[in-house]
Write a protein that holds these residues in place. Structure first.
Motif, mmCIF file in Angstrom:
data_model
loop_
_atom_site.group_PDB
_atom_site.id
_atom_site.type_symbol
_atom_site.label_atom_id
_atom_site.label_comp_id
_atom_site.label_asym_id
_atom_site.label_seq_id
_atom_site.Cartn_x
_atom_site.Cartn_y
_atom_site.Cartn_z
ATOM 1 N N LEU A 84 47.357 36.266 48.208
ATOM 2 C CA LEU A 84 47.981 35.723 47.004
ATOM 3 C C LEU A 84 49.204 34.896 47.376
ATOM 4 C CD1 LEU A 84 47.849 38.784 44.557
ATOM 5 C CD2 LEU A 84 46.034 37.202 45.238
ATOM 6 N N ALA A 85 49.206 33.627 46.947
ATOM 7 C CA ALA A 85 50.356 32.769 47.159
ATOM 8 C C ALA A 85 51.510 33.218 46.262
ATOM 9 C CB ALA A 85 49.983 31.317 46.844
ATOM 10 N N ASP A 86 52.701 32.703 46.530
ATOM 11 C CA ASP A 86 53.868 33.038 45.712
ATOM 12 C C ASP A 86 53.590 32.699 44.251
ATOM 13 O OD1 ASP A 86 56.481 33.803 45.068
ATOM 14 O OD2 ASP A 86 57.274 31.802 45.463
ATOM 15 N N CYS A 105 50.155 39.947 49.385
ATOM 16 C CA CYS A 105 51.024 39.097 48.559
ATOM 17 C C CYS A 105 52.030 38.415 49.479
ATOM 18 C CB CYS A 105 51.756 39.932 47.513
ATOM 19 S SG CYS A 105 50.743 40.409 46.103
ATOM 20 N N LEU A 106 51.985 37.078 49.530
ATOM 21 C CA LEU A 106 52.872 36.339 50.420
ATOM 22 C C LEU A 106 54.231 36.054 49.793
ATOM 23 C CD1 LEU A 106 50.318 33.804 51.947
ATOM 24 C CD2 LEU A 106 50.866 36.143 52.660
ATOM 25 N N GLY A 107 54.331 36.249 48.489
ATOM 26 C CA GLY A 107 55.576 36.097 47.750
ATOM 27 C C GLY A 107 55.485 36.951 46.515
ATOM 28 N N SER A 108 56.203 36.589 45.468
ATOM 29 C CA SER A 108 56.076 37.324 44.213
ATOM 30 C C SER A 108 54.625 37.240 43.734
ATOM 31 C CB SER A 108 57.006 36.730 43.155
ATOM 32 O OG SER A 108 58.361 36.860 43.540
ATOM 33 N N CYS A 109 54.121 38.311 43.144
ATOM 34 C CA CYS A 109 52.727 38.320 42.700
ATOM 35 C C CYS A 109 52.534 39.353 41.608
ATOM 36 C CB CYS A 109 51.778 38.605 43.867
ATOM 37 S SG CYS A 109 51.895 40.295 44.495
ATOM 38 N N THR A 110 51.401 39.224 40.900
ATOM 39 C CA THR A 110 50.986 40.205 39.906
ATOM 40 C C THR A 110 49.568 40.654 40.223
ATOM 41 O OG1 THR A 110 52.379 39.241 38.175
ATOM 42 C CG2 THR A 110 50.553 40.629 37.457
#
Length: 267
Positions: A84-86, A105-110
């Motif tokens: 998952l990208a940011d 998760c490479l950054g913030s994710c849901t």
């Protein structure tokens, strides 16, 4: 092989999860002896990690690894099924077996309404920076020999309305990553069913915090599942040293482990 099959039939979850999939409310009832996960609408095999930016709605299809992603062991360094990208969102997905290294998760994710039928290395790993915000809402995981959620980056992970059974650790802040952060985790409205090792493992020397509320523990009459375990983490790759274990009877320490006895219910 026998161990893997045995894991799939062991004690499940005791909870009722109502989730909206955009098609009206769907209710999943999970009994005392076996977890009832949603019925997959189909199966997709992934031979390489699927990159997600924006929102990916799996429509409750089951995704499994194949070829290079064909592992469901605890071997380190496996690739994930989903990256998952940011800012990305992954929702309405069933992750089957083999699950490889789940979701990264490479950054913030849901991560919303995602179900792990048999956790491989980890269910999800969070790798964002110090200000990253990760959200896991709804869904469940079972059959994790070790960790469900691995927090290697910085930031805050919030897990809500989630269920876990047959697990080693629900959450672990990396104890020996080369780059360390002050990390935070929030668990609310989480049901954990034995057997299980601990809900949270954090590094007190790096200032980690864990805040827990609405925790229900099932099938653990001897109260063996630890609530919050603190460690002395390091950057050398050495095994971290355990500092203290907080239980439902003791409550949290108020500094790193933030919960009271009233936040934990046994059934």
């Amino acid at each position: 092989m026998f161990k893997k099959l045995q894991k799939r039939w062991r004690a499940g979850l005791v909870t009722v999860v109502a989730l909206s999939l955009g098609m009206g409310a769907v209710v999943y009832t999970q009994g005392a002896s076996a977890a009832t996960f949603p019925t997959a609408t189909g199966t997709t095999k992934l031979t390489a990690s699927k990159a997600v930016s924006g929102t990916f709605d799996g429509g409750l299809k089951r995704f499994v690894g194949s070829g290079a992603l064909g592992g469901d062991s605890q071997d380190e360094g496996q690739d994930p099924l989903f990256t998952l990208a940011d800012g990305a969102t992954l929702k309405n997905v069933i992750i089957g077996s083999p699950a490889a290294d789940g979701v990264h998760c490479l950054g913030s994710c849901t991560i919303s309404n995602v179900w792990w039928e048999n956790v491989g290395e980890d269910a999800a790993t969070f790798k964002g920076g110090s200000s990253a915000k990760y959200t896991v809402t709804g869904g469940a995981a079972k059959g994790a020999d070790d960790k469900v959620f691995q927090h290697n980056g910085g930031g805050t992970l919030t897990v809500s309305n989630f269920a876990v059974s047959d697990f080693g650790k629900l959450y672990r802040s990396c104890g020996n990553c080369k780059t360390q952060y002050k990390r935070s985790v929030v668990l609310k409205n989480v049901t954990a069913t034995a057997p299980g090792g601990s809900l949270v493992g954090i590094n007190s020397n790096f200032g980690d915090t864990a805040t827990l509320s609405g925790i229900t523990i099932s099938g653990d009459s001897k109260k063996k599942i630890a609530i919050c375990v603190t460690f002395k983490g390091n950057k050398t790759g050495a095994e971290p040293t355990k500092v203290a274990t907080q239980t439902a009877a003791t409550g949290g320490d108020g500094t790193n482990c933030k919960f009271s006895t009233s936040n934990i219910t046994y059934k």
